[in-house]
Every structure is written in C-alpha cells, then in structure tokens.
Enzyme design. Sequence first.
Site, PDB file in Angstrom:
ATOM      1  N   ASP A 300      -0.527  60.589 -33.785  1.00 39.31           N
ATOM      2  CA  ASP A 300      -0.883  58.950 -32.886  1.00 39.31           C
ATOM      3  C   ASP A 300       0.939  58.054 -33.630  1.00 39.31           C
ATOM      4  O   ASP A 300       1.869  59.271 -33.994  1.00 39.31           O
ATOM      5  CB  ASP A 300      -1.319  58.422 -34.324  1.00 39.31           C
ATOM      6  CG  ASP A 300      -1.828  56.901 -34.596  1.00 39.31           C
ATOM      7  OD1 ASP A 300      -1.208  56.711 -33.047  1.00 39.31           O
ATOM      8  OD2 ASP A 300      -1.963  56.053 -35.035  1.00 39.31           O
ATOM      9  N   ASP A 495      -3.738  57.710 -38.159  1.00 41.27           N
ATOM     10  CA  ASP A 495      -4.218  56.224 -39.786  1.00 41.27           C
ATOM     11  C   ASP A 495      -5.073  55.426 -39.096  1.00 41.27           C
ATOM     12  O   ASP A 495      -5.193  54.468 -39.524  1.00 41.27           O
ATOM     13  CB  ASP A 495      -2.884  56.164 -40.065  1.00 41.27           C
ATOM     14  CG  ASP A 495      -2.352  54.775 -39.195  1.00 41.27           C
ATOM     15  OD1 ASP A 495      -1.966  53.586 -39.225  1.00 41.27           O
ATOM     16  OD2 ASP A 495      -2.158  55.246 -37.669  1.00 41.27           O
ATOM     17  N   ASP A 499      -7.729  56.722 -33.955  1.00 41.26           N
ATOM     18  CA  ASP A 499      -7.883  58.181 -34.595  1.00 41.26           C
ATOM     19  C   ASP A 499      -8.974  59.039 -34.573  1.00 41.26           C
ATOM     20  O   ASP A 499      -8.932  60.499 -34.257  1.00 41.26           O
ATOM     21  CB  ASP A 499      -6.641  58.037 -35.466  1.00 41.26           C
ATOM     22  CG  ASP A 499      -5.479  57.551 -34.490  1.00 41.26           C
ATOM     23  OD1 ASP A 499      -4.981  57.911 -33.297  1.00 41.26           O
ATOM     24  OD2 ASP A 499      -4.914  56.232 -35.676  1.00 41.26           O
TER      25      ASP A 499
END
Length: 774
Positions: A300, A495, A499
């Site tokens: 990410d 985080d 996700d």
Amino acid sequence: MDTRVPWRTQVVIVGVLAVATLAGMAFPALWLAATLAGLAYSMSMVVTDLRARRFGTDVLATLSLTGTLVVGEHLAGALIALMLGTGQALEGYAQRRAHRDLDALLARAPRTARVRRAGAVVEVPVAEVVVGDVVVVRSGEVVPVDGRLLEAGTFDESALTGEPLPVSRAVDAVVRSGVCNAGAAVTVRAVRRADQSAYAGVVRLAEQALAGVAPVARLADRFAVVLVPVALAVAGVAWWWAGDPVRAVAVLVTATPCPLLLAVPVAIAGGMSATSRRGVVVKDGAVLERLGRVRTAILDKTGTVTVGAPAVTEVLTAPGVDANRALALAAAVENESPHVLATAVVAAARRARVPVTVATAVREVPGSGARGVVDGVAVTVGRLVVADPPGWARSALRRAQLDAAGVVWVCADGEPVAAMLVRDELRPEAARTLRRLRAAGVDRLVLVTGDRREVADDVAGVLGLDEVVADARPETKVEQVRIEQRRAPTMAVGDGVNDAPALAAADVGVAVAARGATATAQVADAVLTDEGIDRLADVVETARRAHGIAVQSAALGVGLSVVAMVAAAFGFLAPAAGALVQELIDVLAVGNALRALRGNARSDVPVIARGLITRFRAEHADLADARAVVRGAADALSVGVTAEVDARVRAAHRVLVDRILPHERAEEHELYPAVAPMVGGRDGIAPMSRGHAEIERLTARLGRHLTGRLSSDQVDDLRATLYGLDAVLTLHFAQEEQDYFALAERERVDFRRKSWHASTGVTSHPGNGGPSWR
C-alpha cells in the site's frame, strides 16, 4: 499445523513421559505405559491429519511405536514417545499466538446513527436506517450508511481508499459508509441500508478472503513425504534379508523423525523470538515459514511507504509577499482548526520558526476553508475561490499538478497571497527497506493504492517498483493479490481498513499497525508494532534465515538418521541403542536450530554515529526554508532583473554561504567518516562526497555572478545555476536521508510491557482529481 492439545497440557504430558522414562529403570512397566501413551497420542494425530487430507511425520512415529510394542522393546518406545511429545510441545509453543479475527474491523462500524425524523434528531440503531432517511454526521464521526450529501462537506476517506489528504464533496455527491467527516457537521440522505453499504462490503471481503486461505504444509511434513517411504523400504528389506522383525523395528526407531519434530519448530520459534525483539509480532510459526518463501510484495502507499499524513513542502507567494509572513497568517487561522491540513500548516510554521499570532473570529466555511482575522487582515486558508486567478497563481497550480501535490491557498482581504504545496512524503527509510527486501529474495515489488495514477507513478519511480496499480478499491487489491499468488508466494503490506481484505487473502499479510487500523492488525499474519517500515525488511530477513536454518537442521537430522537406518539394517544397532543414537542426532539438529534465536546478524549503529545522524537529520529539517530561498530566487528570475530580483538572488547566495555550505562541510568531515564503515568504506561515501563538491562549485559560480550589478545577459546562467543547486540539494538531501539517516535505529521498546492500540488516522486525499481541497 494447529495445535490439537492446549500447549500447557502438552508441557504436562512431556513432563509425565520424562518421569516415566527415568522411573522405568526401576519399574519397567512404566516404559510400556509411556509407549502406549505415545502410541495413542500419535494415532490421534494421524487420524486428524488424514481427515484434513495431510500426510506427515506422525505416520512414521506411529509405526515405530507399534513395532516396539510388537517386539517388546519398551525402552525404545518410551524414548520415542518422549521425543514425540517434546516435538509437539515445541511446535505448540511456536504456534500458540492469537489467530486472525475481525472483531476490531467490526467494532469500528457505527452501531447507531443520528436520523432526522419529525423535525427532531433521534439516535437509532444503524440497522434501522432505511433508504431516504436524513442522517446527521457530526465532525469526526464515521458515516454510518452510503448517502447523498445535502450540503458540501470534507471527508477523510482513508479507511476505504487509503488516500492521504481530505477530499471535498459537493452537494448531491454520494459519500460511502466508513469514511470520516473531517469538516463541519453534514447531513446525508441514505441511499442504501447499512448491510448493503461500502463498509459492510469491506468486512465481507475480509471474511471471504480469510476463509479462502489454503492451509500450508509444514516444512517437517514435506521432508516426511520422502523419509517415510524410504524408511519403510529399508525396514522391509532388513526384515526380509535378516528374517528378524526386531531388525526392522530398529530401522523404524532410528528413522523416527525426531529431528523434524524438534529442530524445525525450534528454529521457527527462535525466528519468532528474534522478530519480536525487532518490533514485529508474528502470529504463528507457519507464518514465519511462509515469509521465508515470499517472492512478491504488494505494498500500500499511504501510511506504508509514505508517512501517511500531509505536510507542506513549499510555499509559493505572490510578487512582493514574504513566504514567512504568508505562513504566519495561515498558521494563525489554522491553529484554531481541527482540520487535518491545519495540522500540516501549523507544523510548517513551527519548522520555519515563524512567530504565530492569535487569530480572531475563526470559523470553518464548508467548501471554502477556515476564515479569521489576523492583525486586522481578513485571512482565508483553504480553497481558491477567485474567478480569474493572477498569473503567479496559475503557475502555482501548474507546479502542483506537475509535482502531484495538493494546494492550500492563503488569501488576505480576498486576494490570494500564497499557495502552500502539500504532499504525503515518502518515509525516509522506504527506499533502503525495499532494497533490503530485494537483497533478501523478494524479487517483485508492486504498489497497489487508492491514490491517483500520477501520485502513484511518482512514488513508484523514486522507489524503483516493478508495477503500479492506482485508483484501487479493496476488491481491486484482493484481485491483484490473487494474480500475484499465481506467480509466486505473495506478501501484502498495508495499514488501513481498506487493506484488510488484501492482507487476509495474501500468503502473508503484514500490518503497519503503529499508524494503521486495528482491524488490519487483527487480520494480518504479522504486525509491525513500531513506527516505520524498516522492520518489514527485518522480519523478512529473519524469516529467511530461520527458514534456512530449519531446512538445514532437518536435512542434517534426516541425513544422520539415514546413516543410522543403514547401520540398524545391518544389525549394528538394536532398537534401544537406535533410540539413543536418535537422541544424539536430535541434540545435534536442535543445537543447530537454536542459532535462529540470534536472528539476522546486523551490527548496531555506534553511539557516536547515532548522535551525529540525529544532529544532521535535525539540521536537514532546519534548512528547508534555506533551500526554498534558493528555489524562490530561481523562480523570480523569470521576470528578468529588477531590484527585488537582485535582492532575492543575493539572499539565496547568503543562505548558501552562511547556512548550507557549513552544514555540508560538517557532514563531509564528521558524519561521513562515522558512517563509512557501515556503507562500504571510502568507496561507499565517494558519490555523496561528489555531491558536496558540486554544491560548492555551483555556489562559487553563483558568487562570481554577484561581484557586480546583475544584468539581463546573466539571467539564463543565473537561473541554470540556481535551479541546478536546487536539484542537487534536493537529490543530495534525499540520498542522505534514505541511505545514511535510516541507519540509526530508533530507541528500543520493551514489547512485553508496551501496550499499543492501532487506530485509523485521519488521512486522505482529493478524490475529485483536482489539486485543491476544502
């Protein structure tokens, strides 16, 4: 393998078996009892394995225990039972940590909603909200259902998109459940029920992906697939050749896979212990095994490879306006605002050491920004609402688009006076961490982000990533994980709540939980409890080393067992002697496996070097305004040579001579010698020293221009020199921050005492594609 018996019960079983084996010297019947207990235990595990369609080491242990009973070699059976119980207890210890659950993800979902009914606002369970209800969402609250805005608002959408900055939504725009209201209170008309809304979809995706994770065969079981048929073949041949079943039993006893049952879980448990000391919680031993085989990492962006919060990177001003004065006006107003960008503006003023006065009559204006009065000047900070922006403002907009940055405008008495460029900056340790991942065997790095394509491409270009997937929703991330899994074992790192499905679907999910969502930490297989992602490289390196030691220890034990099997087949080892030899083999294999406790060998940064890094990192932050003066002087030359431009160019030369060059020279003579041993000696620091020389050269060239009055024929070379200095300084500072400053480890935390609770941060970005917010 999931532990069939509670770990504490396993420890008790091992203790009882050990006592029975020793006491059997006086009471031989205890050996028989221990053998029977071991046989019952091993048979129960074989049955469990077969029901799960697994074939493992327990089969061979069961056969050898049965053989010792048939031929009356009860001491050998007791020894095998003891080793079997010890192996299972060690594996249970390695895997007894908490497993995945989605409680935190579910807990974040709103339980109630404020609904306007019959002229009053009433609080009702979120399940009772129906399509058409008008829902009131206060500042800081999570939107409970998908709805259409009845007035403009500003939202943090990071929970669903991971985008770094707030997004403004106009009247009639649809906002999704799970996003946070980052502005004034708004009302939305529900367009879906709660169980059909976006956030509920994220929860379902995480549950489905988690349920679809296939069990991974244990390392010991993969060895057993080869060892079991070989052992049975050798035992059969020995029986046929000697005509004595005792010899066959001796072969099976020496072939009992105690090195696999002991050494492998010891190595894996040692690796888990090493990772915990590095600030990483690995939830079970199987995760560490999988981490050791990972070849692809899906990352990410926001909060993972970037800081996860907006920061003012540059202040562009109207002609004749001082940047510090504009920043002071903005900070005075934003100091009273709870907006996420307000924090960035105030932080920028603090870094620049700008005195901030008190603003009066401060208020938030939805769709415009914050307004207030500072020293008699009406100041607006936020969105540009001027119909025909002046030329400098149009240049600032183009600059923001080229830099993939957001813009916070500062207007004084209705006129724009400054544009503050805002970006979510890369983590200083990101580039170094990704290089370490590649060195550890992760040969494919993919960025999957909900952010815009131009922002994602900019980040990927700096970090040298292999592929970029932008504008990704949670389902897109899961799909990308599935694609990569078909190529190689895949790790997903993130985080945010958005996700969580991807982390659950990946072979290994790693949560950056220091800033991220609790739900992500609960779904993930490993959690970075410390700030920063350099721990990601630590855990992969440690897992790779632990996996290698486990394989080495198992191979060592199995190899020696094969030699013992051959000796037993030729009659040189009786069953009891074979069991003792097997125990010696266990000691060697386990002793080798214990090396995993040391983790990945990596020397710490010396105290002197650590202090210098801390000092020069702080100086980098202090020099941000000096570097801005250099860039500002280059920009000012676009209008030619005037008295004001002449003053700005000379001011740039002064900050170079008085502030930047002393810093660079101190680095050359103090910092570089201290870090040289950690970066390859003199050859390692040579390129950075060359950067210092280039900064000195360009500064001297600029000084030669300023020996007299500036003229128009100097403009081209002056601009080239100043822009060259800006480029070299930007690159040089970034290289030092990524290659040198990232060497210093943060203060250690006693993770046994530390309690950390990850929560979703208020971070997001302009989903409308424009460069302005509010």
